[in-house]
Design a protein around this motif. Structure first.
Motif, PDB file in Angstrom:
ATOM      1  N   ILE A 256      22.295  -3.031  13.422  1.00 57.36           N
ATOM      2  CA  ILE A 256      20.903  -3.399  13.732  1.00 57.36           C
ATOM      3  C   ILE A 256      19.985  -2.182  13.835  1.00 57.36           C
ATOM      4  CG2 ILE A 256      21.532  -5.550  14.879  1.00 57.36           C
ATOM      5  CD1 ILE A 256      20.968  -4.144  17.583  1.00 57.36           C
ATOM      6  N   ARG A 257      20.552  -0.992  13.751  1.00 58.65           N
ATOM      7  CA  ARG A 257      19.771   0.244  13.857  1.00 58.65           C
ATOM      8  C   ARG A 257      18.712   0.314  12.767  1.00 58.65           C
ATOM      9  NH1 ARG A 257      22.900   5.441  12.283  1.00 58.65           N
ATOM     10  NH2 ARG A 257      22.463   4.491  10.290  1.00 58.65           N
ATOM     11  N   ASN A 258      17.519   0.710  13.138  1.00 56.91           N
ATOM     12  CA  ASN A 258      16.369   0.891  12.244  1.00 56.91           C
ATOM     13  C   ASN A 258      15.851  -0.398  11.612  1.00 56.91           C
ATOM     14  OD1 ASN A 258      16.083   3.665  12.678  1.00 56.91           O
ATOM     15  ND2 ASN A 258      17.684   4.099  11.194  1.00 56.91           N
ATOM     16  N   HIS A 259      16.282  -1.541  12.108  1.00 52.65           N
ATOM     17  CA  HIS A 259      15.753  -2.818  11.626  1.00 52.65           C
ATOM     18  C   HIS A 259      14.639  -3.289  12.549  1.00 52.65           C
ATOM     19  CE1 HIS A 259      18.597  -3.764   8.414  1.00 52.65           C
ATOM     20  NE2 HIS A 259      19.499  -3.151   9.161  1.00 52.65           N
ATOM     21  N   ARG A 260      13.739  -4.094  11.999  1.00 51.98           N
ATOM     22  CA  ARG A 260      12.713  -4.728  12.824  1.00 51.98           C
ATOM     23  C   ARG A 260      13.391  -5.744  13.739  1.00 51.98           C
ATOM     24  NH1 ARG A 260      10.493  -6.682   8.353  1.00 51.98           N
ATOM     25  NH2 ARG A 260       9.966  -8.590   9.424  1.00 51.98           N
TER      26      ARG A 260
ATOM     27  N   MET B 176       4.101  -3.554  11.340  1.00 48.82           N
ATOM     28  CA  MET B 176       5.340  -4.076  11.857  1.00 48.82           C
ATOM     29  C   MET B 176       6.317  -2.981  12.253  1.00 48.82           C
ATOM     30  SD  MET B 176       5.737  -7.114  12.493  1.00 48.82           S
ATOM     31  CE  MET B 176       4.984  -8.664  12.307  1.00 48.82           C
ATOM     32  N   ASN B 177       5.994  -1.710  11.963  1.00 47.60           N
ATOM     33  CA  ASN B 177       6.881  -0.626  12.370  1.00 47.60           C
ATOM     34  C   ASN B 177       6.948  -0.487  13.885  1.00 47.60           C
ATOM     35  OD1 ASN B 177       7.823   0.097   9.876  1.00 47.60           O
ATOM     36  ND2 ASN B 177       6.222   1.598   9.507  1.00 47.60           N
ATOM     37  N   GLN B 178       6.014  -1.073  14.599  1.00 47.48           N
ATOM     38  CA  GLN B 178       6.030  -1.055  16.060  1.00 47.48           C
ATOM     39  C   GLN B 178       7.272  -1.774  16.592  1.00 47.48           C
ATOM     40  OE1 GLN B 178       3.841   1.268  16.700  1.00 47.48           O
ATOM     41  NE2 GLN B 178       2.669   0.149  18.223  1.00 47.48           N
ATOM     42  N   ARG B 179       7.817  -2.698  15.815  1.00 44.01           N
ATOM     43  CA  ARG B 179       8.943  -3.525  16.260  1.00 44.01           C
ATOM     44  C   ARG B 179      10.287  -3.070  15.673  1.00 44.01           C
ATOM     45  NH1 ARG B 179       6.431  -8.638  18.072  1.00 44.01           N
ATOM     46  NH2 ARG B 179       8.350  -9.769  17.682  1.00 44.01           N
ATOM     47  N   ARG B 180      10.302  -1.916  15.028  1.00 41.68           N
ATOM     48  CA  ARG B 180      11.538  -1.379  14.439  1.00 41.68           C
ATOM     49  C   ARG B 180      12.357  -0.705  15.542  1.00 41.68           C
ATOM     50  NH1 ARG B 180      12.956  -1.019   9.472  1.00 41.68           N
ATOM     51  NH2 ARG B 180      10.855  -1.361   8.712  1.00 41.68           N
TER      52      ARG B 180
ATOM     53  N   LYS C  90      20.362  -0.327  26.152  1.00 41.25           N
ATOM     54  CA  LYS C  90      18.909  -0.197  26.057  1.00 41.25           C
ATOM     55  C   LYS C  90      18.519  -0.127  24.585  1.00 41.25           C
ATOM     56  CE  LYS C  90      14.977   2.684  27.302  1.00 41.25           C
ATOM     57  NZ  LYS C  90      14.557   4.011  27.788  1.00 41.25           N
ATOM     58  N   LEU C  91      17.595  -1.004  24.184  1.00 37.96           N
ATOM     59  CA  LEU C  91      17.038  -0.999  22.830  1.00 37.96           C
ATOM     60  C   LEU C  91      15.593  -0.536  22.928  1.00 37.96           C
ATOM     61  CD1 LEU C  91      18.305  -4.449  21.513  1.00 37.96           C
ATOM     62  CD2 LEU C  91      19.401  -2.219  21.281  1.00 37.96           C
ATOM     63  N   THR C  92      15.190   0.389  22.051  1.00 39.13           N
ATOM     64  CA  THR C  92      13.844   0.942  22.115  1.00 39.13           C
ATOM     65  C   THR C  92      13.162   0.859  20.757  1.00 39.13           C
ATOM     66  OG1 THR C  92      14.573   2.516  23.812  1.00 39.13           O
ATOM     67  CG2 THR C  92      12.480   2.987  22.734  1.00 39.13           C
ATOM     68  N   CYS C  93      11.915   0.399  20.782  1.00 34.55           N
ATOM     69  CA  CYS C  93      11.040   0.449  19.613  1.00 34.55           C
ATOM     70  C   CYS C  93       9.713   1.040  20.081  1.00 34.55           C
ATOM     71  CB  CYS C  93      10.859  -0.934  18.991  1.00 34.55           C
ATOM     72  SG  CYS C  93       9.973  -2.124  20.004  1.00 34.55           S
ATOM     73  N   LYS C  94       8.791   1.306  19.158  1.00 32.66           N
ATOM     74  CA  LYS C  94       7.511   1.896  19.550  1.00 32.66           C
ATOM     75  C   LYS C  94       6.742   1.001  20.518  1.00 32.66           C
ATOM     76  CE  LYS C  94       6.643   4.799  15.544  1.00 32.66           C
ATOM     77  NZ  LYS C  94       5.767   5.076  14.398  1.00 32.66           N
ATOM     78  N   ALA C  95       6.917  -0.291  20.408  1.00 33.76           N
ATOM     79  CA  ALA C  95       6.160  -1.238  21.229  1.00 33.76           C
ATOM     80  C   ALA C  95       6.762  -1.439  22.621  1.00 33.76           C
ATOM     81  CB  ALA C  95       6.049  -2.582  20.519  1.00 33.76           C
TER      82      ALA C  95
ATOM     83  N   GLU D  62      18.309 -11.805  13.322  1.00 35.94           N
ATOM     84  CA  GLU D  62      19.003 -12.496  12.225  1.00 35.94           C
ATOM     85  C   GLU D  62      20.380 -11.892  11.964  1.00 35.94           C
ATOM     86  OE1 GLU D  62      16.792 -12.980   8.585  1.00 35.94           O
ATOM     87  OE2 GLU D  62      14.960 -13.439   9.698  1.00 35.94           O
ATOM     88  N   ILE D  63      20.481 -10.571  12.015  1.00 39.26           N
ATOM     89  CA  ILE D  63      21.761  -9.898  11.797  1.00 39.26           C
ATOM     90  C   ILE D  63      22.765 -10.323  12.860  1.00 39.26           C
ATOM     91  CG2 ILE D  63      22.918  -7.644  11.897  1.00 39.26           C
ATOM     92  CD1 ILE D  63      20.339  -6.525  10.497  1.00 39.26           C
ATOM     93  N   VAL D  64      22.326 -10.386  14.105  1.00 46.51           N
ATOM     94  CA  VAL D  64      23.219 -10.795  15.200  1.00 46.51           C
ATOM     95  C   VAL D  64      23.663 -12.238  14.996  1.00 46.51           C
ATOM     96  CG1 VAL D  64      23.351 -11.233  17.692  1.00 46.51           C
ATOM     97  CG2 VAL D  64      22.356  -9.109  16.842  1.00 46.51           C
ATOM     98  N   GLN D  65      22.761 -13.088  14.537  1.00 47.70           N
ATOM     99  CA  GLN D  65      23.142 -14.482  14.278  1.00 47.70           C
ATOM    100  C   GLN D  65      24.164 -14.571  13.144  1.00 47.70           C
ATOM    101  OE1 GLN D  65      19.325 -16.315  13.629  1.00 47.70           O
ATOM    102  NE2 GLN D  65      18.974 -16.651  15.810  1.00 47.70           N
TER     103      GLN D  65
END
Length: 169
Positions: free
Chosen positions: A69-73, A1-5, A36-41, A79-82
């Motif tokens: 939201i930084r460093n969260h999946r 799941m780290n791909q979506r962090r 721009k939001l970036t994750c490994k995926a 969920e944090i935004v909600q």
């Protein structure tokens, strides 16, 4: 799941509307932004008006809410935004929701940026803020199944045209 962090969050600021800012009139007082939001995926984008309040704009102060939201999946960030979104300015919430939903759709093999719908709704008086508020939802379309229906911007061009840039690593 780290791909979506979420590994990187970038904010580009412009003094004139960027092509993403469809149906937006240019005003000398407005500051427009691309998130721009970036994750490994993969990566995703959001765009909107950052400020309509005169010449002075502090991108670091405006972007401070993004640290939550930084460093969260991806799922955690949604969920944090909600949960915290009501504490933010409506434009801040809209831009980050757009980018998060864009990323979620891309990771599911869809293209969603041009298919986000905003609908008005009202909050109870105790929630704070000034109406009207908008709720974002995803409206599926058969055209989303082909990739590339939304062209991603060139980072070098964004950097060249922006008047300010901020990155949260």
């Amino acid at each position: 799941m780290n791909q979506r962090r979420l590994l990187r969050i970038e904010v580009f600021v412009f003094d004139a509307p960027w092509p993403f800012h469809q149906a937006t009139e240019s005003s000398g007082k407005c500051r427009y932004g691309v998130l721009k939001l970036t994750c490994k995926a993969g990566c995703s984008w959001g765009a909107g008006i950052l400020s309509a309040e005169g010449d002075h704009f502090d991108v670091i102060k405006w972007s401070s809410f993004l640290r939550s939201i930084r460093n969260h999946r991806l799922e955690e960030a949604i969920e944090i935004v909600q949960q915290l979104g009501a504490q933010w300015e409506p434009d801040q919430q809209e831009i980050v929701q757009t980018a998060l939903l864009d990323l979620k759709a891309k990771l599911q093999g869809k293209v969603v940026t041009s298919h986000l719908q905003m609908v008005p709704y009202s909050r109870t008086a105790g929630a704070g803020g000034t109406p009207p508020f908008r709720r974002m939802y995803y409206k599926p379309s058969s055209s989303l199944l082909h990739k590339g229906s939304w062209q991603e911007p060139d980072i070098a061009e964004l950097m060249d045209r922006s008047i300010a840039y901020f990155s949260i690593l």
